[in-house]
Enzyme design. Structure first.
Site, PDB file in Angstrom:
ATOM      1  N   PRO A   2       6.051  -2.649   1.597  1.00 43.85           N
ATOM      2  CA  PRO A   2       4.963  -3.370   2.232  1.00 43.85           C
ATOM      3  C   PRO A   2       4.985  -4.852   2.222  1.00 43.85           C
ATOM      4  O   PRO A   2       5.193  -5.197   0.831  1.00 43.85           O
ATOM      5  CB  PRO A   2       3.756  -2.648   1.605  1.00 43.85           C
ATOM      6  CG  PRO A   2       4.429  -1.880   0.376  1.00 43.85           C
ATOM      7  CD  PRO A   2       5.733  -1.576   0.436  1.00 43.85           C
ATOM      8  N   GLU A   3       4.822  -5.192   3.212  1.00 40.74           N
ATOM      9  CA  GLU A   3       4.592  -6.960   3.421  1.00 40.74           C
ATOM     10  C   GLU A   3       3.075  -7.151   3.406  1.00 40.74           C
ATOM     11  O   GLU A   3       2.177  -6.509   3.411  1.00 40.74           O
ATOM     12  CB  GLU A   3       5.425  -7.477   4.347  1.00 40.74           C
ATOM     13  CG  GLU A   3       6.922  -7.352   4.103  1.00 40.74           C
ATOM     14  CD  GLU A   3       7.650  -8.410   4.588  1.00 40.74           C
ATOM     15  OE1 GLU A   3       7.449  -9.540   4.505  1.00 40.74           O
ATOM     16  OE2 GLU A   3       8.745  -8.178   5.198  1.00 40.74           O
TER      17      GLU A   3
END
Ligand SMILES: [Zn+2]
Length: 288
Positions: A2-3
């Site tokens: 996840p960013e």
């Protein structure tokens, strides 16, 4: 992995479903998920019990829930596959459920918080907070570009001082946090800057333009991901629909640049890849 936009979506979900609820009890189903809590699973659950969760916060990709009146916060490490889910008590346990937190009250009293992680690289841990309210273990992480207190001038000065290249700088968590490989490539393409450009050559206007593109790319991803927690489901795992539809550079090797038609190139870069348009993003002259 996840960013920042995905993590922000989760933070908003937690704000809606978990903030200001009091922990009734916590259950650690797999000790590995709390291994960063050095005092162990029993200590972890004991410290949570009876305390209210505060307003969830985020810096870069780091997400935490303050535990009111304790001077501590629960830090969530999402790792590669970690998810925070808000589920009704009646929902069957996920196969890779690692930690469950039940609450005594709140607007969604029939729900609980679940940490699910297939590969268990992620986990939850409790840490003392700094006077700024940050878990002490992430006090060195710089603000991210969506933070209203992000200091653009200080960032530009740090870039100029640092003998590095622009993409390395964007991924340096002590300069700016939350910019991953995908967002860096996208923002550099939009700003028409080659990833190997020395930061010492960036003018202040150029830095500000680049930062503007970093924010635009992140906000566009947020706008897409921002709907996914609507249905009582806080999901961080996987990539938002944004990644499939809206990328201009990343993952487009050989496809025509959307600006000039030149095939996008991919080059190995620090055990990852860099995608760029060789025409729009000219390589810097070799520095001897
Ligand atoms: Zn191009």
């Amino acid at each position: 992995m996840p960013e920042l936009p995905e993590v922000e979506v989760v933070r908003r979900g937690l704000l809606r479903w978990v903030a200001h609820r009091t922990v009734a009890d916590a259950e650690v189903l797999h000790p590995r998920a709390v291994r960063r809590h050095l005092a162990g699973p029993d200590d972890f659950t004991h410290r949570l019990r009876g305390h209210r969760m505060g307003t969830p916060s985020r810096r870069g990709k780091y997400l935490w829930l303050p535990l009111e009146d304790t001077g501590q916060a629960v830090l969530a490490h999402l790792g590669m596959s970690g998810q925070l889910l808000v589920q009704p008590h009646s929902a069957p346990d996920e196969k890779h459920l690692r930690v469950r937190v039940r609450f005594t009250d709140g607007p969604a009293g029939d729900t609980e918080l679940r940490f699910v992680d297939q590969r268990t690289f992620g986990g939850l841990s409790l840490h003392d907070t700094t006077p700024d309210g940050l878990p002490d273990v992430i006090a060195h992480i710089a603000r991210d570009p969506l933070d209203p207190l992000f200091d653009e001038d200080a960032f530009h000065r740090a870039l100029r001082r640092k003998r590095t290249t622009v993409k390395r700088a964007l991924l340096d968590q002590s300069l700016i946090s939350g910019v991953g490989n995908i967002y860096a490539d996208e923002a550099l393409w939009r700003a028409r800057i080659h990833y190997e450009r020395p930061t010492a050559t960036l003018t202040r206007p150029r830095t500000l333009v680049l930062l503007g593109h970093v924010r635009d790319v992140m906000n566009a991803a947020l706008a897409v991901g921002g709907t996914s927690f609507d249905s009582l489901y806080v999901n961080v795992n996987g990539e938002s629909g944004y990644f499939d539809r809206s990328l201009d550079a990343y993952g487009r090797e050989g496809l025509p640049c959307r600006r000039c038609g030149t095939p996008i190139r991919r080059r190995p870069w620090m055990n990852r890849s860099s995608y760029y348009c060789p025409r729009c993003q000219r390589a810097p002259r070799a520095v001897s």
